[in-house]
Design an enzyme around this catalytic site. Sequence first.
Site, PDB file in Angstrom:
ATOM      1  N   CYS A 257       0.832  -1.206   0.000  1.00 40.31           N
ATOM      2  CA  CYS A 257       0.000   0.000   0.000  1.00 40.31           C
ATOM      3  C   CYS A 257       0.872   1.264   0.000  1.00 40.31           C
ATOM      4  CB  CYS A 257      -0.967  -0.032   1.178  1.00 40.31           C
ATOM      5  SG  CYS A 257      -2.350   1.115   0.989  1.00 40.31           S
ATOM      6  N   HIS A 347      -3.675  -5.095  -0.133  1.00 45.85           N
ATOM      7  CA  HIS A 347      -3.357  -5.628   1.187  1.00 45.85           C
ATOM      8  C   HIS A 347      -3.354  -7.156   1.169  1.00 45.85           C
ATOM      9  CE1 HIS A 347      -3.768  -1.909   3.778  1.00 45.85           C
ATOM     10  NE2 HIS A 347      -4.235  -1.490   2.612  1.00 45.85           N
ATOM     11  N   GLU A 349      -2.446  -9.092   3.466  1.00 48.95           N
ATOM     12  CA  GLU A 349      -2.865  -9.608   4.781  1.00 48.95           C
ATOM     13  C   GLU A 349      -4.391  -9.626   4.897  1.00 48.95           C
ATOM     14  OE1 GLU A 349      -3.618  -5.403   5.428  1.00 48.95           O
ATOM     15  OE2 GLU A 349      -2.109  -6.522   4.319  1.00 48.95           O
TER      16      GLU A 349
END
Length: 374
Positions: A257, A347, A349
């Site tokens: 990001c 992202h 994650e």
Amino acid sequence: MAQHSAMLVLEDGSQFPGLAYGATGRSLGEMVFCTSMTGYQETLTDPSYHRQIVMQTAPQIGNTGWNDEDDESDRIWAAGYVVRDPALHPSHWQARRSLGEELYRQGIVGIAGVDTRTLARHLREHGTMRGGIFSVPTLPDSTTMLTAVRASRPMKGAALAHEVGVEHRRVIPAVGSARFRIAALDTGIKDNIHRLLSERGVETHLLPPTSTFEDVQALDPDGLFLPNGPGDPATAGPLIQVVTQALHGRLPVFGICLGNQILGQALGLRTYKLRYGHRGTNVPVIDARTGRVAITAQNHGFALDAGPGRTFTTPFGTALVSHYCPNDGTVEGLRCLEAPAFSVQYHPEAAAGPHDARPLFDEFVTLMEKGREA
């Protein structure tokens, strides 16, 4: 939590009436919308939303309440919250309180009952802009509210990493024996990033965003991690300098990001502000090398200025725009072909969101393994 009238005011003069939700008072920030159907707790506690008023496009929010397990940081970072139809009585076995109660507890001013479909269309047509939620028993007049909104700070030019990052070094241990040690410049890292790195045997040393490359070197790390975070990436000059020195030293680098934008600037690219950004858990991304599509979680209002699939020359050799968004051509990833560095705009994650991109953490581990062998 009083249910008196409230008003959302945008800097172009638009007004959206509703009811008080959460804390009462006044909230100012950049007005953005998030298309996630679920995961509002993770959204609100994501430091990347610092100084932003978040509107959920999904009409019903709060059905699962608020629990003590799913926070992505130690507090709500969103400046304000806008929903259409909040659940007053949540139903989930993990819930400890309602969303409205948590907003009230943390002093977050919200507004409910807003025509969020009209608001989302307005922001798509006119772009993100400054906004304000006014939630008091007696509302100020329209001129007073609009003046306050227009006097608030814009997101363009905002340096916010130092407002969300740690002040002192913090160590996140690996699960089991530590296989690698990394330095992570904390510009707003999410807790699930820690979990996924720890599960892979990575010991993370979280450093303040004001850290120098000398601070990184002092750890003798196997890699450098650049996480997500708020603000205008063009203000990240000191962080860009740290990454530039890491690339010169051939230290493996992985960015997510804001980290993608910082790496891109270190490679010579520029950033620009998107019209309304990408915020949600359903954004498609194409791998330029394989054509494979991943559905990703995203939260960014700025992007790197480069074309899909483009290769370009950097001070560290050739680099590739490795991923892009088919919706608008936005750069979604970079890969250095001659230096140990890569990044993605989304992202991996994904808390909340799909798990399509989690293997990127394994790729970072592989890159560090090769770095040890070199």
